[in-house]
Design a protein around this motif. Structure first.
Motif, mmCIF file in Angstrom:
data_model
loop_
_atom_site.group_PDB
_atom_site.id
_atom_site.type_symbol
_atom_site.label_atom_id
_atom_site.label_comp_id
_atom_site.label_asym_id
_atom_site.label_seq_id
_atom_site.Cartn_x
_atom_site.Cartn_y
_atom_site.Cartn_z
ATOM 1 N N ARG A 13 1.692 14.655 -0.048
ATOM 2 C CA ARG A 13 1.565 16.067 -0.430
ATOM 3 C C ARG A 13 2.575 16.419 -1.515
ATOM 4 O O ARG A 13 2.262 17.159 -2.443
ATOM 5 N N ASP A 14 3.784 15.892 -1.413
ATOM 6 C CA ASP A 14 4.794 16.136 -2.450
ATOM 7 C C ASP A 14 4.338 15.558 -3.788
ATOM 8 O O ASP A 14 4.514 16.179 -4.844
ATOM 9 N N ALA A 15 3.764 14.355 -3.739
ATOM 10 C CA ALA A 15 3.290 13.728 -4.975
ATOM 11 C C ALA A 15 2.167 14.543 -5.606
ATOM 12 O O ALA A 15 2.101 14.688 -6.834
ATOM 13 N N LEU A 16 1.277 15.103 -4.779
ATOM 14 C CA LEU A 16 0.163 15.891 -5.301
ATOM 15 C C LEU A 16 0.613 17.232 -5.848
ATOM 16 O O LEU A 16 -0.057 17.817 -6.703
ATOM 17 N N ALA A 27 -1.053 5.364 -4.403
ATOM 18 C CA ALA A 27 -0.478 5.939 -3.188
ATOM 19 C C ALA A 27 -0.011 4.843 -2.233
ATOM 20 O O ALA A 27 1.075 4.931 -1.643
ATOM 21 N N ALA A 28 -0.828 3.794 -2.084
ATOM 22 C CA ALA A 28 -0.458 2.693 -1.198
ATOM 23 C C ALA A 28 0.808 1.991 -1.686
ATOM 24 O O ALA A 28 1.698 1.657 -0.888
ATOM 25 N N GLU A 29 0.910 1.786 -3.004
ATOM 26 C CA GLU A 29 2.102 1.140 -3.559
ATOM 27 C C GLU A 29 3.331 2.030 -3.383
ATOM 28 O O GLU A 29 4.424 1.534 -3.061
ATOM 29 N N MET A 30 3.165 3.319 -3.570
ATOM 30 C CA MET A 30 4.279 4.255 -3.413
ATOM 31 C C MET A 30 4.826 4.246 -1.978
ATOM 32 O O MET A 30 6.032 4.287 -1.749
ATOM 33 N N LEU A 31 3.904 4.160 -1.005
ATOM 34 C CA LEU A 31 4.295 4.222 0.396
ATOM 35 C C LEU A 31 4.627 2.856 0.995
ATOM 36 O O LEU A 31 5.177 2.781 2.099
ATOM 37 N N GLY A 32 4.261 1.785 0.278
ATOM 38 C CA GLY A 32 4.523 0.451 0.787
ATOM 39 C C GLY A 32 3.635 0.063 1.954
ATOM 40 O O GLY A 32 4.061 -0.686 2.850
ATOM 41 N N VAL A 33 2.395 0.561 1.954
ATOM 42 C CA VAL A 33 1.449 0.243 3.025
ATOM 43 C C VAL A 33 0.112 -0.142 2.385
ATOM 44 O O VAL A 33 -0.052 -0.087 1.172
ATOM 45 N N TYR A 55 -9.764 8.534 -5.228
ATOM 46 C CA TYR A 55 -8.696 9.473 -5.533
ATOM 47 C C TYR A 55 -8.338 10.302 -4.308
ATOM 48 O O TYR A 55 -9.188 10.629 -3.480
ATOM 49 N N ILE A 56 -7.065 10.666 -4.210
ATOM 50 C CA ILE A 56 -6.588 11.587 -3.183
ATOM 51 C C ILE A 56 -6.286 12.911 -3.868
ATOM 52 O O ILE A 56 -5.608 12.950 -4.908
ATOM 53 N N VAL A 57 -6.777 14.007 -3.308
ATOM 54 C CA VAL A 57 -6.549 15.331 -3.878
ATOM 55 C C VAL A 57 -6.256 16.317 -2.758
ATOM 56 O O VAL A 57 -6.508 16.056 -1.585
ATOM 57 N N THR A 58 -5.724 17.466 -3.148
ATOM 58 C CA THR A 58 -5.553 18.560 -2.216
ATOM 59 C C THR A 58 -6.860 19.324 -2.127
ATOM 60 O O THR A 58 -7.423 19.687 -3.164
#
Length: 255
Positions: A13-16, A27-33, A55-58
């Motif tokens: 949510r912060d990234a979005l 997103a997966a690379e950012m979170l390491g999962v 894509y992930i969106v709000t």
């Protein structure tokens, strides 16, 4: 929900907040999962995030805090939009390929599709995709690109190239303004090329609007009214407005 999952959701949510749209891979690379873990997190977050087309969106309703007026427009003239959309839905035949535009009217058309109909549906807006992706008889083609909160839709060169290669039986187009001499217009510049390309590739062009859009003009012109074969609207259309539409060429159908 576990503390680790909530922390990952908060980071998404912060990234979005900073960029409006985030690729699943990034997103997966950012979170390491794994990407699957990210998708499971999104599914568990009670609608605070949406995943579509990589894509992930709000979601639209959650974007209001950022000056987003789409949700407010979505709740206006609901019955008129539904009537225009139901008239448009009656034009669709099984096994057709249809294009559904963005905006706050076209989701009513998506919802009005018969439960057992089989179609290929091309779309580029989240509020439309969220409806048609849940329907088992529909093959959905979602055009990607950069996310625009102003219309809950995507745009970009890749999506436009994809659309150029598709052939459409009926294109259902929305508009913010319909005028006899100033043509058909919308509020967002990024929609123009998509609307024009969909119309160019369609056998039948259908304009779906409620009566409040007629005689209005918005900033971004995309086509003259005579390029549409059919206009569907609600019974609030005045006799003068109805005559104007017919004189421009399209057949008018009132829901």
């Amino acid at each position: 929900m576990s503390a680790k999952r909530q922390q990952r959701i908060d980071r998404l949510r912060d990234a979005l907040e900073a960029r409006d749209v985030l690729r699943l891979k990034d997103a997966a690379e950012m979170l390491g999962v794994s990407e699957m873990t990210v998708r499971r997190d999104i599914a568990a977050c009670d609608g605070c995030l949406t995943y579509l087309g990589g894509y992930i969106v709000t979601p639209p309703a959650a974007s209001a805090a950022k000056g987003y007026v789409f949700d407010q427009e979505q709740s206006s003239h609901t019955e008129a939009k539904r009537a225009a959309s139901q008239a448009a839905a009656a034009l669709i035949q099984p096994h057709e390929t249809i294009f559904l535009d963005c905006g706050t009217t076209i989701p009513h058309l998506a919802a009005a599709l018969p439960d057992d109909i089989r179609l290929t549906v091309i779309c580029y807006a989240i509020n439309v995709a969220e409806i048609v992706c849940r329907r088992p008889g529909l093959q959905v083609i979602l055009l990607g690109g950069v996310y625009h909160p102003s219309s809950a839709s995507f745009s970009g060169a890749a999506g436009l190239t994809q659309l150029e290669g598709l052939r459409i039986d009926k294109a259902f187009i929305s508009a913010g303004g319909v005028h006899g001499t100033r043509g058909v217009s919308c509020s967002n510049s990024h929609e123009v090329a998509i609307k024009q390309t969909a119309m160019a590739n369609a056998l039948t062009k259908v304009l779906v609007v409620d009566a409040t859009k007629i005689d209005a003009v918005k900033p971004f012109y995309f086509t003259p009214l005579d390029q549409f074969d059919i206009v569907t609207a609600d019974t609030g259309v005045s006799p003068d407005a109805a005559e104007m539409i017919r004189q421009c060429g399209p057949r008018l159908i009132l829901g």
